[in-house]
Motif scaffolding. Structure first.
Motif, mmCIF file in Angstrom:
data_model
loop_
_atom_site.group_PDB
_atom_site.id
_atom_site.type_symbol
_atom_site.label_atom_id
_atom_site.label_comp_id
_atom_site.label_asym_id
_atom_site.label_seq_id
_atom_site.Cartn_x
_atom_site.Cartn_y
_atom_site.Cartn_z
ATOM 1 N N GLN A 157 32.121 14.454 -82.083
ATOM 2 C CA GLN A 157 32.126 15.881 -82.369
ATOM 3 C C GLN A 157 30.921 16.556 -81.728
ATOM 4 O O GLN A 157 29.872 15.938 -81.532
ATOM 5 N N PRO A 166 36.180 25.190 -67.702
ATOM 6 C CA PRO A 166 35.914 23.775 -67.968
ATOM 7 C C PRO A 166 35.871 22.961 -66.688
ATOM 8 O O PRO A 166 36.645 23.187 -65.753
ATOM 9 N N THR A 199 35.980 19.035 -64.901
ATOM 10 C CA THR A 199 36.669 17.767 -65.150
ATOM 11 C C THR A 199 35.659 16.722 -65.537
ATOM 12 O O THR A 199 34.667 16.521 -64.834
ATOM 13 N N PRO A 200 35.859 16.041 -66.684
ATOM 14 C CA PRO A 200 34.917 15.002 -67.105
ATOM 15 C C PRO A 200 34.803 13.933 -66.038
ATOM 16 O O PRO A 200 35.780 13.617 -65.345
ATOM 17 N N GLY A 257 35.377 21.280 -78.708
ATOM 18 C CA GLY A 257 36.204 20.112 -78.970
ATOM 19 C C GLY A 257 36.342 19.167 -77.811
ATOM 20 O O GLY A 257 37.000 18.123 -77.921
ATOM 21 N N SER A 258 35.725 19.483 -76.678
ATOM 22 C CA SER A 258 35.872 18.653 -75.487
ATOM 23 C C SER A 258 34.528 18.120 -74.980
ATOM 24 O O SER A 258 34.298 16.908 -74.956
ATOM 25 N N HIS A 259 33.616 19.022 -74.595
ATOM 26 C CA HIS A 259 32.346 18.575 -74.015
ATOM 27 C C HIS A 259 31.407 19.761 -73.831
ATOM 28 O O HIS A 259 31.819 20.922 -73.926
ATOM 29 N N TYR A 260 30.159 19.444 -73.572
ATOM 30 C CA TYR A 260 29.260 20.434 -73.004
ATOM 31 C C TYR A 260 28.353 19.747 -71.998
ATOM 32 O O TYR A 260 28.177 18.528 -72.024
ATOM 33 N N LYS A 275 30.331 14.251 -74.282
ATOM 34 C CA LYS A 275 31.794 14.199 -74.249
ATOM 35 C C LYS A 275 32.358 13.756 -75.599
ATOM 36 O O LYS A 275 31.903 12.774 -76.182
ATOM 37 N N VAL A 276 33.382 14.484 -76.070
ATOM 38 C CA VAL A 276 34.001 14.202 -77.357
ATOM 39 C C VAL A 276 35.165 13.226 -77.183
ATOM 40 O O VAL A 276 35.997 13.396 -76.280
ATOM 41 N N TYR A 277 35.202 12.226 -78.065
ATOM 42 C CA TYR A 277 36.304 11.263 -78.107
ATOM 43 C C TYR A 277 36.984 11.330 -79.465
ATOM 44 O O TYR A 277 36.360 11.688 -80.461
ATOM 45 N N VAL A 296 32.864 23.589 -73.752
ATOM 46 C CA VAL A 296 34.293 23.642 -74.050
ATOM 47 C C VAL A 296 34.483 23.084 -75.459
ATOM 48 O O VAL A 296 34.323 21.875 -75.669
#
Length: 541
Positions: free
Chosen positions: A58, A25, A27-28, A219-222, A247-249, A217
């Motif tokens: 999602q 992963p 870092t955003p 549940g987190s991001h792509y 990015k998922v919030y 990743v």
């Protein structure tokens, strides 16, 4: 409104190299302020935007034939077999240089570009295009969208391959929305080699589109990064946007705070956050309010209560309820009045010859003429809990003209079977909640015209079908004529009362994304985001 790049039931599949571990992963990105990443036009070349961050609640996988597919990826990393211009209603394609219907409107012959290549270097052929549709008929695939397409699977499987770059599709009955089915180009050899349930659909998807996923990743991001070897880059490129970070919030309010801080560049904005922004606009944050292609309607239960066959009663509802006040209460700053089955942004929309005006005194008079004094007309409805606010507002407004309304609420598992079995309900409300980029009359009126669904919805008038039958014609002129005639027929006979366009707000970083470019590359307020095409120089940067 729910913030999400909706993961609806989608179609087709994607391609990639087989089996490797998921990437580490990253870092955003975190910035504050407006953080414009765009390099302005200079004599040395076009603008460059390093990254656009898309906020969502999602993300899904990249197998478009299965539930949980990430809809944002349809344009971002895939090429689509069919597209529709929402402004004109005309169809075109990423991969077909020509599309031609047979004289009877049942067979569509498509000729592919011969220079399409997947990210694994394989040349795309008619076998891939055919598989992209037919994989939806597999037992593991989502059947809903395929059934709506009217595809004759058996005929197409046997006869669809014409030659290396030509494919044919046959439909069971003529229907223009076959070309609105959201199918993406899949690499057949790769898809069959990894299987429909492989993790490669997350981490190593082979694609033919403008971008490819380089990091995922759950549940987190792509991260979708520009493909410099995209097959059509000479015509569309180069890439202006180098990378999209999806990015998922946890919820919309958290994402909106990051939009305000400049850490998000695009998101679907809730009604509450839009209202807050309208009162206190933020520098560098702009809003694009768009239709989702549908309209909210008051629906008469003709098949459950004969009172509706008296046009005077229907007219009393149409002019005795303050529909604008109801819309403003429900939708607040998002409210846009609508007097027809499709929104005013639709290419099919026609305005009524004689718009109706709110007139409660005349409504009471009409009810009296029909034999109903104050409190004598009693209506009952059973519907979903989600419609509580709408129903209770109507209940109060109907009481103002002497109509007594009783309402009971339930969930979908109890209400839908009750309706399907012919359970008593005198009225209700309907909008095509999924939205439609086509903004067409067929999609927005099937609830009135297709028997076998909800019995109390269906119009019981034979002449209605005579007018409606051509709203799905593949002939654009015939489709337009029928669509406008049907709108006029429904309005003049007051067979529904349309009152509110369904709209939403798209928030964006105006220091990165020009408003006009975003507008051209978002079909509706809830989906149809053309991120891939928007990232190319040909988008108008």
């Amino acid at each position: 409104m729910i913030l999400a790049l909706f993961m609806l039931l989608a179609l087709a599949a994607g391609c990639g190299k087989t089996g490797s571990d998921s990437p580490t992963p990253s870092t955003p990105p975190t910035t504050t302020g407006t953080s414009p990443d765009a390099t302005p036009d200079t004599p040395s070349g076009p603008p460059v935007i390093d990254q656009i961050v898309v906020g969502t609640t999602q993300i899904g996988h990249f197998n478009p034939a299965m539930i949980g597919h990430d809809m944002a990826s349809n344009d971002l990393i895939f090429d689509r077999l069919f597209r529709m211009d929402p402004a004109t209603g005309e169809f075109y394609s990423d991969i077909f240089e020509s599309m031609e219907w047979s004289e009877d409107g049942l067979i569509l012959t498509c000729k592919m570009y011969e220079n399409i290549y997947f990210s694994n270097g394989q040349n795309a052929t008619a076998e891939d295009a055919l598989y992209s549709f037919l994989c939806l008929a597999e037992p593991w695939a989502v059947p809903v969208m395929l059934s709506n397409s009217q595809l004759d699977v058996d005929w197409t499987r046997e006869n669809g391959y014409v030659d290396k770059y030509t494919v044919q599709f046959k439909v069971k009955k003529q229907h223009f929305l076959f070309q609105n089915t959201d199918v993406v180009l899949v690499c057949k050899e790769w898809a069959e080699s990894v299987g429909y349930d492989s993790e490669d659909w997350y981490y190593n998807t082979v694609v033919s589109g403008r971008y490819e996923v380089v990091e995922y990743v759950p549940g987190s991001h792509y991260v979708a990064r520009a493909r410099p070897d995209y097959w059509n880059i000479e015509k569309e490129g180069p890439h202006v946007v180098q990378e999209y970070y999806i990015k998922v919030y946890p919820d919309t309010s958290v994402a909106f705070m990051d939009l305000e801080l400049g850490n998000v560049d695009f998101m679907i904005v809730s009604t509450n956050d839009y209202a807050r922004w309208e009162k206190n606009p933020i520098e560098g944050v702009d809003m694009l309010v768009k239709s989702n292609g549908s309209v909210m309607n008051f629906v008469f239960g003709f098949n459950n209560n004969e009172v509706w066959f008296d046009k005077r009663v229907r007219e009393a509802i149409a002019i005795g309820i303050d529909w604008n006040a109801m819309g403003e209460t429900l939708y607040r700053e998002m409210f846009e009045p609508s007097d027809s089955l499709v929104p005013k942004s639709s290419p099919y929309y026609i305005s009524p010859d004689a718009p109706r005006e709110f007139n409660p005194e005349k409504a009471k008079q009409l009810l009296a003429e029909a034999g109903y004094g104050p409190g004598e007309l009693k209506l009952y409805a059973r519907t979903f809990q989600d419609y509580k606010d709408m129903m209770e507002i109507f209940q109060g407004l109907a009481g103002n003209i002497g109509i007594e309304v009783t309402i009971e609420f339930g969930d979908a598992t109890s209400v839908i079977p009750y309706w399907g079995q012919g359970g008593a309900t005198d009225f209700g409300f309907y909008a095509f909640s999924m939205g439609t980029a086509a903004q067409d009359v067929w999609t927005n009126s099937t609830f009135l015209m297709v028997p076998g669904g909800i019995p109390w919805y269906t119009l019981p008038f034979p002449e209605a079908m005579d007018i409606w039958k051509d709203v799905s014609s593949i002939d654009p002129a015939a489709r337009m004529k029928a669509s406008q005639e049907f709108q006029k027929y429904v309005y003049e006979n007051i067979y529904t009362v349309s009152f509110a366009a369904q709209r939403g707000a798209l928030g964006f970083n105006s220091n990165k994304i020009p408003r006009d470019i975003l507008d051209r590359h978002t079909s509706t307020a809830i989906g149809g985001f053309l991120f891939g095409r928007m990232g190319m120089l040909s988008a108008g940067w």
